[in-house]
Design a protein around this motif. Structure first.
Motif, PDB file in Angstrom:
ATOM      1  N   ARG A  95      30.478 -71.222 -69.515  1.00  0.00           N
ATOM      2  CA  ARG A  95      30.584 -72.675 -69.431  1.00  0.00           C
ATOM      3  C   ARG A  95      29.222 -73.331 -69.572  1.00  0.00           C
ATOM      4  O   ARG A  95      29.081 -74.350 -70.258  1.00  0.00           O
ATOM      5  N   THR A  99      28.192 -80.736 -65.819  1.00  0.00           N
ATOM      6  CA  THR A  99      29.520 -81.243 -66.164  1.00  0.00           C
ATOM      7  C   THR A  99      30.479 -80.930 -65.022  1.00  0.00           C
ATOM      8  O   THR A  99      30.180 -80.127 -64.130  1.00  0.00           O
ATOM      9  N   ASP A 145      24.545 -80.593 -79.620  1.00  0.00           N
ATOM     10  CA  ASP A 145      25.319 -81.123 -80.744  1.00  0.00           C
ATOM     11  C   ASP A 145      25.324 -82.648 -80.729  1.00  0.00           C
ATOM     12  O   ASP A 145      25.148 -83.297 -81.768  1.00  0.00           O
ATOM     13  N   ARG A 146      25.547 -83.234 -79.550  1.00  0.00           N
ATOM     14  CA  ARG A 146      25.613 -84.697 -79.451  1.00  0.00           C
ATOM     15  C   ARG A 146      24.285 -85.344 -79.813  1.00  0.00           C
ATOM     16  O   ARG A 146      24.256 -86.396 -80.466  1.00  0.00           O
ATOM     17  N   LYS A 205      18.845 -78.534 -83.273  1.00  0.00           N
ATOM     18  CA  LYS A 205      19.565 -78.083 -82.074  1.00  0.00           C
ATOM     19  C   LYS A 205      18.803 -76.955 -81.383  1.00  0.00           C
ATOM     20  O   LYS A 205      18.769 -76.870 -80.148  1.00  0.00           O
ATOM     21  N   THR A 208      28.263 -73.276 -73.180  1.00  0.00           N
ATOM     22  CA  THR A 208      29.047 -74.257 -73.924  1.00  0.00           C
ATOM     23  C   THR A 208      28.544 -75.670 -73.651  1.00  0.00           C
ATOM     24  O   THR A 208      28.430 -76.495 -74.574  1.00  0.00           O
ATOM     25  N   ASP A 209      28.233 -75.968 -72.395  1.00  0.00           N
ATOM     26  CA  ASP A 209      27.709 -77.285 -72.041  1.00  0.00           C
ATOM     27  C   ASP A 209      26.390 -77.562 -72.759  1.00  0.00           C
ATOM     28  O   ASP A 209      26.165 -78.671 -73.255  1.00  0.00           O
ATOM     29  N   ARG A 210      25.527 -76.549 -72.823  1.00  0.00           N
ATOM     30  CA  ARG A 210      24.243 -76.728 -73.502  1.00  0.00           C
ATOM     31  C   ARG A 210      24.450 -76.951 -74.994  1.00  0.00           C
ATOM     32  O   ARG A 210      23.799 -77.815 -75.602  1.00  0.00           O
ATOM     33  N   ALA A 211      25.360 -76.180 -75.600  1.00  0.00           N
ATOM     34  CA  ALA A 211      25.636 -76.352 -77.027  1.00  0.00           C
ATOM     35  C   ALA A 211      26.208 -77.739 -77.317  1.00  0.00           C
ATOM     36  O   ALA A 211      25.803 -78.397 -78.293  1.00  0.00           O
ATOM     37  N   ASP A 212      27.126 -78.201 -76.468  1.00  0.00           N
ATOM     38  CA  ASP A 212      27.703 -79.538 -76.659  1.00  0.00           C
ATOM     39  C   ASP A 212      26.638 -80.617 -76.515  1.00  0.00           C
ATOM     40  O   ASP A 212      26.623 -81.603 -77.269  1.00  0.00           O
ATOM     41  N   TRP A 213      25.754 -80.453 -75.555  1.00  0.00           N
ATOM     42  CA  TRP A 213      24.673 -81.421 -75.331  1.00  0.00           C
ATOM     43  C   TRP A 213      23.752 -81.497 -76.553  1.00  0.00           C
ATOM     44  O   TRP A 213      23.391 -82.587 -76.998  1.00  0.00           O
ATOM     45  N   GLU A 247      23.498 -84.812 -83.880  1.00  0.00           N
ATOM     46  CA  GLU A 247      24.372 -85.361 -84.910  1.00  0.00           C
ATOM     47  C   GLU A 247      24.044 -86.829 -85.187  1.00  0.00           C
ATOM     48  O   GLU A 247      23.428 -87.515 -84.369  1.00  0.00           O
TER      49      GLU A 247
END
Length: 264
Positions: free
Chosen positions: A117, A40, A127-128, A223, A120-125, A131
């Protein structure tokens, strides 16, 4: 004048120029299992700041210290400063390490922020990708494809048989967790639907809460499996996984399936 310019280049510019690639290689090694430095804009910016800061400290250390230690090559100062990014064990916290901590003053904060960071980037990835599933069968089928996708990428050069076996075992365990959670989800939902039909009523709050909890567990375990994909996969695999997800999303339910309506 020419001698002054040569001195500036050798004592200030050269250490920074050597330190930058050394720092980058050390960053890649340090965070090789934590995430993607260029995944990111924010992670790339933080990694770039670490390289700049470390290179600047190398130039500063060389320019200020070399006049008092002329036997030390400027290139060695740049390489040693960049190497300071590599984490050390407790047994290596010697006086030399303490000196490097002073030379790379400020890197600890930047490295800490970069680590946060990347997580967080891995968690967001994850999550997307996790979901949008409104049907447990679609989620289970997607998890199966993720498992096969991962197993095809385990047998790579440079990885011992023991490491390959450990990775395969971890993939299998996390996939079984997804399957068990998906089965629990459909069992709970089917039982509640059957009870409501027999009694001619709508689900109660407690029943909706049970379905939401089962759905959340299945999504969370998915996840957990996707974290392995993020660790061992390649950036170019992301589009392939999105295509697999689109293929397994139920055409009837879509992103607003019946189970999804129970989830806020």
């Amino acid at each position: 004048m020419a001698g002054d310019q040569a001195s500036i280049i050798s004592e200030w510019v050269l250490p920074a120029a050597i330190c930058a690639p050394v720092t980058w290689v050390c960053l890649v090694f340090r965070f090789r299992e934590d995430g993607r430095l260029l995944g990111t804009y924010r992670s790339a910016a933080l990694a770039f700041c670490v390289v700049l800061w470390t290179s600047g400290m190398a130039a500063l250390a060389s320019g200020l210290l070399l006049p008092h230690a002329s036997s030390v090559p400027p290139a060695a100062v740049g390489a040693a400063t960049g190497w300071g990014v590599i984490p050390r064990g407790r047994g290596e916290q010697s006086g030399g390490r303490a000196v490097m901590a002073v030379v790379t003053l400020g890197n600890s904060l930047l490295l800490h922020e970069l680590a946060l960071r990347l997580r967080t980037d891995r968690a967001d990835w994850c999550d997307r990708l996790a979901e949008g599933f409104g049907d447990c069968w679609d989620l289970d089928a997607f998890a199966g494809d993720v498992r096969r996708h991962l197993l095809m990428r385990v047998d790579v050069s440079g990885r011992t048989n023991r490491m390959r076996a450990a990775v395969k075992r971890e993939i299998g365990e996390r996939h079984r967790e997804v399957r068990a959670a998906a089965q629990k989800w459909i069992t709970v939902e089917t039982r509640i639907d059957k009870t409501c039909q027999q009694q001619g009523r709508r689900p109660t709050r407690d029943e909706i809460r049970l379905v939401r909890r089962a759905f959340g567990e299945a999504e969370q375990y998915l996840k957990h499996l996707l974290e392995l994909e993020h660790t061992y996969g390649k950036r170019r695999d992301a589009e392939k996984l999105r295509e697999l997800k689109r293929r397994h999303l139920s055409a009837e339910h879509g992103d607003a399936g019946a189970a999804g309506e129970l989830v806020p």
